[in-house]
Scaffold this active site. Structure first.
Site, PDB file in Angstrom:
ATOM      1  N   LYS A 106       0.871  -1.179   0.000  1.00 41.44           N
ATOM      2  CA  LYS A 106       0.000   0.000   0.000  1.00 41.44           C
ATOM      3  C   LYS A 106       0.899   1.217   0.000  1.00 41.44           C
ATOM      4  O   LYS A 106       2.044   1.155   0.436  1.00 41.44           O
ATOM      5  CB  LYS A 106      -0.880   0.023   1.256  1.00 41.44           C
ATOM      6  CG  LYS A 106      -2.146   0.833   1.089  1.00 41.44           C
ATOM      7  CD  LYS A 106      -3.150   0.039   0.295  1.00 41.44           C
ATOM      8  CE  LYS A 106      -4.529   0.616   0.308  1.00 41.44           C
ATOM      9  NZ  LYS A 106      -5.495  -0.413  -0.116  1.00 41.44           N
TER      10      LYS A 106
HETATM   11  N1  GLU Z   1      -7.090  -0.240  -3.584  1.00 45.17           N
HETATM   12  C1  GLU Z   1      -7.812  -1.441  -3.869  1.00 45.17           C
HETATM   13  C2  GLU Z   1      -7.874  -2.346  -2.650  1.00 45.17           C
HETATM   14  O1  GLU Z   1      -7.799  -1.898  -1.545  1.00 45.17           O
HETATM   15  C3  GLU Z   1      -7.290  -2.137  -5.120  1.00 45.17           C
HETATM   16  C4  GLU Z   1      -5.860  -2.555  -5.071  1.00 45.17           C
HETATM   17  C5  GLU Z   1      -5.345  -3.054  -6.414  1.00 45.17           C
HETATM   18  O2  GLU Z   1      -6.108  -3.123  -7.358  1.00 45.17           O
HETATM   19  O3  GLU Z   1      -4.158  -3.367  -6.480  1.00 45.17           O
HETATM   20  O4  GLU Z   1      -8.090  -3.530  -2.753  1.00 45.17           O
END
Ligand code: GLU
Length: 416
Positions: A106
């Site tokens: 993240k």
């Molecule tokens: N931000 C989204 C999540 O929390 C998608 C992450 C992604 O597609 O890599 O799952």
């Protein structure tokens, strides 16, 4: 401890509880409690008034046992290292639960994107990309949109990265615009995944989605799609909110007209044919389905005993505190946890990544069919385990995700 934050404490508490239930090897458990690597950067950005502002940004890789890391990038005033680390951890469990060959990551920048111009956002995003460039890449770590970021943000990151490589590298991010290698169906994928999970919940709990009353917190990438799809299923979407306020109509809101109102005014607030209501009121509304699809920490010990919904589907990451979880479990309210309910986004990100690596693109119907297969399989595995062990869906989902990574760690062994 450098990673300390409310959400990090929650994520570690969840891991510790599951480790106990799984009788996890204590050495592997210890390794999973902390991220593999975390980078903190400063991002000097030229503002439109000629001044320079320095923003703080993060990228955290939680673990790389099953493959390159994957996870979104958020722009929000509350972003901090502990929160990003906890969210990276949740991505690890989510990817493993979905059977994707990824570890969790993240990132984020502490900023208020709604108070910045597109030019300022572009300059900040490009400088941020340059600062984290050693941490990202198509076979290393692949960012995607999250709170406060979108397709345009991903296009800037892809362009900045590609310029340093002297060629187009679509696989470095997902959630890109279609024209530069985005995937059909990615924009709706998180919301669609929630609805596919709700199909399964309805089947197991023996209710018909048609005619159920839904309340949705958030009308962004996730909430607006859930509202539209549920409305098309014949649900009554009785309340919707966003950061500026909410609207309620006991007979159901017309979601197409509401979307038009949002396009014109920038908010659901003030929609005709509805009474105003606040975000806290929305959560406690008399309804069947509650979908928190905005920020974390919404269902807490202060309001959990007043939630009236029968099923809560977590569109947001971390919307329920452990105290609230215990209260909702006591009250027999089914909570479809974030790592299951909102995994549609990362599943279609995976499809986008594979398509980008192969330069071969699939039809939207194919994407949606495969997404439904993945969510349905994961839901049924979670449901089966929860029934067998008499646990909540969250505990079962975490057990499946954590045990798969632990097995990968066991079989790979510890280096050196
Ligand atoms: N931000 C989204 C999540 O929390 C998608 C992450 C992604 O597609 O890599 O799952």
């Amino acid at each position: 401890m450098e990673f300390d934050s409310d959400l990090y404490r929650t994520a570690v508490r969840q891991l510790d509880a599951v480790a106990l239930g799984l009788k996890l090897d204590p050495d592997i458990h210890e390794r999973l409690r902390v991220p593999r690597r975390a980078l903190v950067v400063s991002i000097p950005t030229l503002m439109d008034d000629g001044s320079t502002r320095v923003f703080i940004g993060y990228r955290v890789h939680h673990n790389t046992t099953l493959g390159p890391t994957k996870g979104g990038l958020r722009y929000h005033p509350d972003v901090n290292l502990g929160e990003v680390t906890a969210l990276a951890m949740l991505m690890s469990w989510k990817c493993a639960l979905m059977g994707l060959p990824y570890g969790g990551a993240k990132g984020g920048v502490r900023c208020n994107p709604s108070a910045m111009s597109p030019r300022e956002l572009e300059r900040m995003t490009r400088r941020f990309t340059t600062e984290i460039i050693l941490m990202i890449g198509p076979d290393l770590d692949i960012p995607a949109p999250d709170l406060g970021t979108d397709e345009q943000t991903m296009a800037w990151i892809m362009d900045t990265y590609s310029m340093t490589q002297g060629k187009s590298v679509p696989g470095v991010v997902t959630g890109k615009p279609l024209i530069v290698g985005g995937s059909a169906g990615r924009r709706d994928a998180t919301g669609r995944g929630i609805v596919y999970a709700l199909y399964q919940a309805a089947r197991h709990l023996r209710f018909d989605l048609k005619g159920t009353r839904a309340a949705i917190q958030g009308f962004g990438n996730v909430g607006s799609v859930v509202a539209r799809l549920l409305w098309r299923e014949g649900c009554q979407v009785v309340a919707v909110s966003d950061a500026k306020g909410g609207v309620h109509n006991g007979k159901g809101l017309d979601i197409r007209e509401l979307a038009g109102h949002v396009r014109e005014t920038g908010s659901v607030a003030g929609f005709r044919d509805a009474e105003p209501l606040t975000n806290p009121e929305l959560l406690e509304l008399d309804c069947d389905l509650l979908i928190p699809a905005a920020v974390g920490g919404q269902l807490t010990e202060a309001n959990a005993d007043r939630i009236k919904a029968r099923v809560v589907a977590e569109g947001a990451n971390g919307p329920t505190t452990p105290e609230a979880d215990a209260i909702l479990a006591d009250r027999k309210i089914a909570v479809i946890p974030d790592i299951l309910a909102n995994a549609g986004g990362v599943v279609v990100s995976y499809f986008e990544w594979v398509q980008g690596l192969q330069f071969y693109f699939w039809r939207e119907s194919e994407i949606n069919t495969r997404l439904q297969e993945v969510i349905t399989r994961a839901f049924n595995q979670v449901w089966g385990l929860a029934q067998r062990d008499g646990t909540t869906l969250r505990t079962a989902a975490l057990m499946l995700g954590v045990s798969r990574i632990a097995e990968g760690k066991r079989v790979r062994g510890l280096y050196p």
